[in-house]
Motif scaffolding. Structure first.
Motif, short mmCIF file in Angstrom:
data_model
loop_
_atom_site.label_atom_id
_atom_site.label_comp_id
_atom_site.label_asym_id
_atom_site.label_seq_id
_atom_site.Cartn_x
_atom_site.Cartn_y
_atom_site.Cartn_z
N GLY A 181 -65.77 -52.14 49.90
CA GLY A 181 -65.94 -51.27 48.49
C GLY A 181 -66.78 -50.50 48.74
N GLU A 226 -64.86 -48.68 41.18
CA GLU A 226 -66.47 -48.51 41.94
C GLU A 226 -67.26 -47.39 40.68
N SER A 263 -68.10 -52.11 44.06
CA SER A 263 -67.59 -52.24 43.52
C SER A 263 -66.63 -52.87 43.06
#
Length: 318
Positions: A111, A144, A158
């Motif tokens: 992420g 995000e 994220s």
């Protein structure tokens, strides 16, 4: 000198993107681009798996992409997979099959890497200045959030609260019920305290949305005002009041009615309701009268790295 060409494949939870480019000093020329609603997370994202049907759709699309890549004689191929694949128990097997079938090595990014590439793409689009902005990219699996400016990303994270997940969890009736919307809001309250804390620290004054949902929302706004998007532009403005009118409308319409809205596209029609609820929630914390919509996101962040706009150790594409 033979021009350097590259192919970028973004294997998102909802959409697979192909971007073929010719790389120039500090910039790029698009040879071809395409997006396909593969929905690799459909039916399995809540169970951390990629279903057989989803794999079939993915392989069909990747063969189609491979044909275009080979047709252009491109040997540099950069493929990325995000939330649905990185969280799937069979994600590594899926990636291995792709390598064997199509000779495409897929980089499954975390992420933080995804957020950094999105930031690079947004910065490349020219959407930022010296002020702090909140940037968001609503994917099918994850969302995000980045806080930063034209110089640096100050904070990024994220969250696994993407459109397909919110759809599976909350949007059971069409139009969505008030109770479902309230449950979604409560869910966001529980999931986003880190974001709210960061907003209090960095006080961003603008909101930038990257591609996807924001492209469609701005298309709908432009269509309703008989405006045309310039083909060479990467940044489009969506007045907050205009967004709020659209968001309110989306809550009252069923799928067939939403499809009739000028600017709507079929691949967004299911997730756009929950995505708009998410944006509305975020806007409670941002004092702005304008949403900035960047058509650049992860793919263009990869290009930014390829042409040497920056060197990012934590989001390396090598």
């Amino acid at each position: 000198m033979i021009p350097r060409k590259a192919a970028i494949i973004d294997m998102g939870t909802n959409t697979f993107h192909l971007l073929l480019v010719e790389l120039n000093a500090g910039n790029f020329t698009t040879i071809y681009k395409e997006k396909v609603a593969v929905k690799v997370g459909q039916g399995g994202i809540s169970k951390n798996t990629i279903t057989e049907d989803a794999k079939k759709r993915a392989f069909h699309t990747l063969q189609h992409f491979r044909n275009y890549i080979d047709g252009e004689g491109i040997v540099e191929v950069f493929a990325f997979a995000t939330s649905a694949v990185r969280n799937a128990d069979n994600g590594s097997d899926f990636v291995q099959e792709i390598k064997e079938k199509f000779n495409i090595s897929v980089n499954v990014i975390n992420g933080s890497q995804e957020a950094q590439l999105i930031y690079e793409g947004i910065r490349f689009s020219g959407s930022l200045n010296d002020e702090n902005h909140l940037m968001m990219d609503i994917g099918g699996g994850s969302v995000e959030f980045i806080i930063g400016n034209n110089h640096e990303a100050l904070w990024k994270q994220s969250f696994e609260i993407g459109g397909q997940r919110l759809l599976d969890l909350f949007h059971y009736h069409d139009p969505i019920l008030e109770e479902e919307k309230d449950n979604l809001t409560q869910f966001l309250e529980e999931k986003l305290p880190d974001l709210i804390a960061a907003l209090n620290i960095y006080s961003p004054s603008k909101l930038v949305g990257a591609s996807g949902t924001f492209d469609t929302l701005s298309d709908m706004y432009y269509a309703s005002h008989d405006l045309k998007k310039g083909k060479s532009e990467q940044t489009f403005l969506l007045p907050r009041a205009g967004f709020e009118v659209i968001a309110e409308q989306l809550l009252t319409l069923n799928k067939a009615e939403r499809l009739k809205i000028p600017g709507m596209i079929p691949m967004r029609v299911d997730m756009i309701v929950v995505a708009s609820c998410l944006i509305s929630y975020i806007l409670k914390y941002i004092n702005t009268d304008m949403l900035i919509c960047s058509s650049f996101a992860l793919k263009e962040g990869v290009i930014s790295q390829l042409i040497g706009n920056n060197s990012l150790a934590d989001a390396s594409i090598n």
